[in-house]
Write an enzyme that holds these catalytic residues in place. Structure first.
Site, PDB file in Angstrom:
ATOM      1  N   SER A  78      39.251  47.787  39.675  1.00 12.83           N
ATOM      2  CA  SER A  78      38.308  47.977  38.574  1.00 12.83           C
ATOM      3  C   SER A  78      38.537  49.236  37.754  1.00 12.83           C
ATOM      4  CB  SER A  78      36.877  47.993  39.117  1.00 12.83           C
ATOM      5  OG  SER A  78      36.700  49.034  40.058  1.00 12.83           O
TER       6      SER A  78
ATOM      7  N   HIS B 175      36.986  40.920  39.008  1.00 16.71           N
ATOM      8  CA  HIS B 175      37.555  41.113  37.673  1.00 16.71           C
ATOM      9  C   HIS B 175      38.657  40.104  37.354  1.00 16.71           C
ATOM     10  CE1 HIS B 175      35.365  44.857  36.840  1.00 16.71           C
ATOM     11  NE2 HIS B 175      35.511  45.095  38.132  1.00 16.71           N
TER      12      HIS B 175
ATOM     13  N   LYS C 136      30.626  38.970  35.162  1.00 16.30           N
ATOM     14  CA  LYS C 136      31.666  39.524  34.293  1.00 16.30           C
ATOM     15  C   LYS C 136      32.184  38.427  33.358  1.00 16.30           C
ATOM     16  CE  LYS C 136      32.565  43.303  37.457  1.00 16.30           C
ATOM     17  NZ  LYS C 136      31.388  43.045  38.324  1.00 16.30           N
TER      18      LYS C 136
END
Length: 386
Positions: free
Chosen positions: A174, A202, A233
């Site tokens: 990240s 992610h 996300k």
């Protein structure tokens, strides 16, 4: 405590909340000023998607606002079953479980599976939620140097084969934006009889033919024991998931305190998860655009001489170093219309403060080129590049 706060201030490490509006869009308002949004995790632009909004509205009409209890009491409303069926179909898994947040997932899963007699091997740059899960488990913690599989193997060799062992890593890191060597990790977990857990937070919705993540991209979905990810996300909603064998999901349902002792997600959130999973599998154009824009951004910054920490993803950090200069970098970029957020210790190691940029499919080529121009200007002013 007050002295600690004063110390944080003296080291340019004190944080404060910033009011933002329209954070689901390419441009936002930060403290009332319009800026290009290069700080969001809304990677393929779903957070403001009308289809997700409609799904939430419909769920509220059918099921109300609050879940009213934990999933194991009366909070397991029908949308959970629909969402988990779509999740395991998307991920090609035997079973899956939706959890309230990525932090709760990592902290809860690790502490449920591992105990005092277990050993956990964790990448040094893993997310804080993984770190806290290791601490909560009370297992023996063996941190291996970032992406250093030789170091990991040296640590694995020291433990007896039949001891309960877990290797855990982010797939896309990240803060550096680089990626784990999944093939190498699978080889080591099989060689030393360990479980492998990966966090696709992610990567979900971004990597792989169907947006399943790095495990899909590397053709290793059936080789990873525990896959965790988030809906907050790229999928534009909220909550997290874990997938794996049915025994694993049954075990977590009975042992994971973060599931057992917390109120279930609101029906509206789960309704949006259902729709997001449907959309993300077919929206390949946005993934391709994201990759194209990210490559453009990265290549231009590298050509200017910025240190991008080995980024291989839509997360593109610029390493600055000192806290104060990083704050100045962010402030000047904000003055120039770029929403830039300084990342400082303890989120990153001492001396490695940075600006963490993220590209999304909501951006345009013109947005990227304009941002690079502003970043280059400020970088030269502060001596980050020549």
């Amino acid at each position: 405590m007050k002295a600690e706060l004063e110390d944080l201030g003296s080291r340019s490490a004190k944080r404060s909340l910033i009011t933002t509006e329209n954070a689901d869009q390419a441009w936002l308002k930060m403290d009332g000023r319009k800026m290009l949004n290069l700080a969001s995790n809304n990677y393929i632009g779903l957070a403001g998607d009308q289809r997700l909004k409609q799904a939430m509205i419909e769920a509220i009409h059918h099921y109300g606002v609050g879940a009213t209890a934990s999933r194991l009491v009366v909070g397991n409303h029908p949308l959970y079953e629909e969402a988990e069926k779509k999740l395991i179909h998307w991920k090609k898994a035997e079973a899956g479980l939706i959890i309230n947040s990525g932090y709760s997932a990592n902290a809860g899963i690790i502490s449920a599976l591992m105990g005092r007699d277990s050993v956990i091997y964790s990448d040094k740059l893993n997310h804080a939620s993984i770190v806290d899960g290791v601490i909560l488990s009370r297992a023996h913690n063996r941190r291996y140097r970032h992406n250093d599989l030789n170091h990991l193997e040296a640590l694995l060799k020291k433990e007896e084969r039949n001891k309960r062992k877990l290797i855990v890593t982010d797939t896309v890191f990240s803060m550096d934006g680089d990626m784990a060597n999944l093939a190498g990790l699978v080889e080591l977990k099989e060689k030393y009889n360990a479980l492998l857990m990966v966090d696709e937070a992610h990567a979900s919705g971004v990597m792989g033919e169907n947006g399943c993540g790095c495990a899909e991209q590397e053709g290793l979905q059936n080789k990873v024991d525990i896959q965790v990810g988030t809906f907050s996300k790229a999928l534009g909603s909220f909550g997290a998931y874990v997938i794996g064998d049915k025994w694993l999901i049954d075990y977590l349902t009975n042992r994971m305190r973060g599931l057992i002792y917390t109120t279930a997600l609101p029906p509206a959130v789960v309704g949006s998860i259902v729709r997001a999973i449907e959309i993300v599998q077919t929206d390949k154009e946005k993934r391709c655009l994201l990759q194209e824009l990210t490559n453009r951004f990265r290549v231009k910054l590298e050509a200017l001489g910025f240190n991008l920490c080995g980024s291989q993803s839509q997360i593109v950090p610029i390493l600055v170093g000192e806290n104060e200069r990083t704050i100045q970098f962010a402030r000047r970029l904000q003055t120039n219309g770029v929403a830039a957020i300084p990342i400082r210790p303890p989120t990153v190691p001492e001396g490695e403060a940075r600006i963490r940029f993220t590209i999304t499919a909501a951006h345009t080529h013109q947005d990227v080129d304009w941002a690079v121009e502003k970043i280059a200007h400020v970088g030269k002013e502060l001596g980050v590049i020549l």
